[in-house]
Structures are given as C-alpha cells and as structure tokens.
Design an enzyme around this catalytic site. Structure first.
Site, PDB file in Angstrom:
ATOM      1  N   TYR A 146       0.817  -1.218   0.000  1.00  0.00           N
ATOM      2  CA  TYR A 146       0.000   0.000   0.000  1.00  0.00           C
ATOM      3  C   TYR A 146       0.851   1.270   0.000  1.00  0.00           C
ATOM      4  CZ  TYR A 146      -3.804  -3.203   1.291  1.00  0.00           C
ATOM      5  OH  TYR A 146      -4.711  -4.225   1.319  1.00  0.00           O
ATOM      6  N   LYS A 195       3.970 -15.332   2.963  1.00  0.00           N
ATOM      7  CA  LYS A 195       3.839 -16.125   1.729  1.00  0.00           C
ATOM      8  C   LYS A 195       5.266 -16.436   1.281  1.00  0.00           C
ATOM      9  CE  LYS A 195       1.281 -17.860  -1.605  1.00  0.00           C
ATOM     10  NZ  LYS A 195       0.455 -19.068  -1.383  1.00  0.00           N
ATOM     11  N   ASP A 227      -2.492 -18.227   2.836  1.00  0.00           N
ATOM     12  CA  ASP A 227      -3.673 -18.949   2.326  1.00  0.00           C
ATOM     13  C   ASP A 227      -4.151 -19.965   3.354  1.00  0.00           C
ATOM     14  OD1 ASP A 227      -1.174 -19.939   1.736  1.00  0.00           O
ATOM     15  OD2 ASP A 227      -1.679 -20.734  -0.228  1.00  0.00           O
ATOM     16  N   ASP A 251      -4.746  -6.655   6.335  1.00  0.00           N
ATOM     17  CA  ASP A 251      -5.984  -5.981   5.948  1.00  0.00           C
ATOM     18  C   ASP A 251      -7.075  -7.029   5.710  1.00  0.00           C
ATOM     19  OD1 ASP A 251      -7.805  -4.157   5.027  1.00  0.00           O
ATOM     20  OD2 ASP A 251      -6.737  -3.644   3.182  1.00  0.00           O
ATOM     21  N   ASP A 255     -10.215  -8.445   8.532  1.00  0.00           N
ATOM     22  CA  ASP A 255     -11.638  -8.375   8.183  1.00  0.00           C
ATOM     23  C   ASP A 255     -12.289  -9.752   8.301  1.00  0.00           C
ATOM     24  OD1 ASP A 255     -11.685  -5.700   7.782  1.00  0.00           O
ATOM     25  OD2 ASP A 255     -12.396  -5.777   5.707  1.00  0.00           O
TER      26      ASP A 255
END
Ligand code: NAD
Length: 360
Positions: A146, A195, A227, A251, A255
């Site tokens: 970001y 990852k 994942d 992020d 959520d």
C-alpha cells in the site's frame, strides 16, 4: 494521573460512539482518581467541510502533543457524498492515512473476540463457535504494497499497472518486537503469517521474526502461509493468540477475523508507534446508513478506549474495569440493534453508554 487525549469524533456515527466512550472514560477518571483532558480535533469529511482538506497540520501537531488519540470513524456514503467527487488525495480516507503516517503508527492491533453471549451471531458451525476464540491480529500498517511505488504505463502498446511490495529488516523487526511483547501479556503464542513460498519480502519477514523470537523464549511461535491462515481462521480460530502479519495480508485477515465474531460494532482497534503513543478507534466505518439516529453500537469504541488505557497509559486495572463493564452489560441482556436477539433488552447508543458507565 493527568492525561491529555486528542479526540477525533469524525463523521457519520463517529460523534455518537465517541461521546459514549468519553462518558465511560470520565467514569473511569472519577472512580480511579485520574484527570483526562480532551482536545477535539477535525479530520476526515468534517475537516473537508471546514478546512477544504481532510487533515491539517494543526490536527497533526495537536495529535502529536497529546498522550493518545481516541477516534470515531471518518467518511461518508461513497456513492452519494460530495467528498467522493474529490481527487483521491483530498477524500476523507486520505486524512486517516496521512495521520497514521505523520504519527508513525506502524502497528495495528485488532482483537477478534467471540463473546459467549453473542455466539449466535457467529457464522461458523456451532461446534467451532462453542469453543470460542480470543485473538489479536497485529498488522504492519505503514509499509508493503500500500505504500510502495506504483505506476500505470503503456508497455509495448499494452496498458500495464505495477505495485511494489517492499519491507526492510528494521520495519519487520519493530513490529515483530511489538507482537512478542503483546503475546507476553496474553497467552504467549505468536503465529507469523507470510507467503514465504513465493515472495522475497516474506522470506526476509520469516528470517527477522525468527531472530526476534530468540529473545522471547517463553513465547511459542509458528510460521503460517497466508492462504492456510485464511482457512484456519474459519476452521479452528481458537488456535490463534497473536497473529502477526504484513500490511495487505493483515488488511484481509483482520476483516475475516472480524466477520467470524458476528458484529463489526464490537471490534476495537489500536494503532501504535514505538513509544506509548497510539490512536484508538473502532474497526468499523462511519455507518452513514444509521448515522444521527442514536442506533449505533458504541461498544467497539468503548473497548478501544480500554485499549488506550492499557497500551498508552499502562492503566491495566482501569482497562479491565471497562472490559468487565462491557461484559456485564452483555450478560445483563442489553443489546443495540446490530446485536439484538430474542428476549434481550434493546437499547440505543446512548443508553448502552449509560449502562456500561454505570457498571464501572
Ligand atoms: P461501515 O463499517 O461504516 O458499515 C458497514 C455496515 O456495518 C453498515 O450496515 C453499518 O450500519 C454497520 N455498522 C458499522 N459500525 C456499526 C456500529 N458501530 N453499530 C452498528 N452498526 C454498525 O462500512 P461502509 O459502509 O463500507 O463504509 C462507510 C464509510 O466508512 C465509508 O466512507 C468508508 O470509507 C468509511 N470507513 C472508515 C473507516 C475508518 O474511519 N477507519 C473504516 C472503514 C470504513
């Protein structure tokens, strides 16, 4: 103790939910012999209306001068509000990103707790919900995809967009230290999510987390691919204590973790720098659909105020008192509309604040 709290009520339900959190903080001050001085600051849509920009230097300077910041939420209806006709860097959310950057708030903490009284709202299978869960998602907030360089250009006649994901070892180390420190105050387990089977930034992440872990022999830690973590959160959320991860993974995972608790109105959050300073706000947005109707659930903001007491002021027993007051309100059957179920007592935003303040 005498403490200065900068207050950003913000937009939509922000002013309603922050007013209730201040009511509870005032009760804490009275009960425990503290003085909390508030300074109200503008940021987000309300700042655009007054100053033409979502964040001013004055707000940044006054926030910096405070001991902590308590915030509601900012933004409006993204389809209809005139704020969203402005260029991206002039919209309400740009104010929040700018403030986080200016205050160097690199660590975002989002607790996801399933309250036994609200188990019915959990969308997971009953046998999973019955085990309950209480985790802290710790997301890096000022680096990664970001904040990396990005561009959209034509390459050989084809429009091509590029975003870059960069982390240096210092950025990883400071958040890893925070995560292990917080694990020491909890159940002493860190799950670091990456990852590393694909990304270089994740391989560096893993290496630095391993170095930091050596300094915390009491804390057990594991690495998990993002994942797999997304799957484990719905399969067995009780396994997690502190989940440490980079900006974009955090992020998404935070959520997902919020969703399995069943109500956005219950979820607190904190953003910290490397001092005691922090910005505390509910995880949800400004809920323009219910703004101004005294319907919002103030509990997330009240629990954010409890985190403020715990992490910025080292007032652990005061924070416990707020959390216990919230638990008692739920046990006694008080519910705002978003968490209402049959047989419970439906209350407004301000009534919920009254009940919780009275429980302190
Ligand atoms: P939202 O979280 O505001 O609302 C989603 C749904 O949850 C709505 O139905 C809303 O009524 C409900 N809800 C949220 N908080 C609640 C509460 N405390 N009590 C009861 N119900 C609650 O998300 P959205 O509608 O996608 O976004 C609205 C605005 O908020 C947008 O402008 C968005 O950019 C902004 N936003 C701000 C922040 C922030 O200030 N940090 C975070 C997320 C979204």
């Amino acid at each position: 103790m005498n403490k200065k709290i900068a207050v950003i009520k913000g937009d939509g339900i922000g002013p309603e939910i922050v007013t209730e959190a201040m009511k509870v903080l005032d009760k804490v001050a009275e009960k425990f012999g503290h003085t909390f001085e508030y300074e109200q600051l503008l940021m987000g849509g309300c700042s655009i209306d007054v100053n033409g920009v979502p964040l001013t230097d004055e707000t940044i300077a006054k926030a910096k001068a405070a001991d902590a910041v308590l915030m509601g939420s900012i933004g409006g209806n993204t389809a209809t509000s005139p704020w969203y006709k402005l260029p991206a860097d002039k919209r309400p959310e740009a104010g929040l990103l700018g403030l986080r950057k200016a205050l160097n708030l690199f660590a975002n903490l989002r607790p996801a707790v399933l309250y036994s009284e609200l188990k019915g709202a959990c969308p997971l299978k009953e046998e999973i919900a019955d085990r309950g869960f209480d985790m802290m998602i710790m997301r890096e907030l000022t680096g990664g995809l970001y904040f990396g360089a990005r561009k959209t250009e034509e390459v050989d006649g084809v429009v091509t967009a590029t975003d870059t994901l960069t982390y240096n070892e210092n950025e990883i180390r400071r958040i890893a230290i925070r995560a292990f420190d917080i694990a020491m105050k909890r159940r002493k387990k860190v799950t670091s999510v990456d990852k590393a089977n694909v990304l270089d930034s994740s391989r560096l992440w893993r290496k630095v987390v391993e170095e930091v872990a050596k300094e915390y022999p009491e804390v057990s830690y594991e690495h998990m691919l993002v994942d797999n973590c997304a799957m484990q959160l719905v399969k067995d959320p009780a396994q997690f204590d502190v989940v440490l991860t980079e900006n974009m993974f955090g992020d998404i995972l935070s959520d997902e973790a919020s969703m399995i608790t069943g109500s956005i109105g219950m979820l607190a959050s904190a953003s910290l720098n490397d001092t005691k300073f922090g910005l505390y706000e509910p995880s949800g947005g400004s809920a323009p659909d219910i703004a101004g109707q005294n319907k919002a659930n103030p509990i997330a903001t009240i629990l954010s105020a409890a985190m403020l007491l715990r992490y910025s002021f080292d007032m652990d027993k005061e924070a416990d008192a707020v959390e216990n007051a919230v638990n008692k309100a739920l046990k006694d059957g008080y519910r705002t509309g978003d968490i209402m179920s049959e047989g419970m007592k439906k209350v407004s935003c301000s009534e919920m604040g009254d009940v919780i303040a009275a429980n302190i």
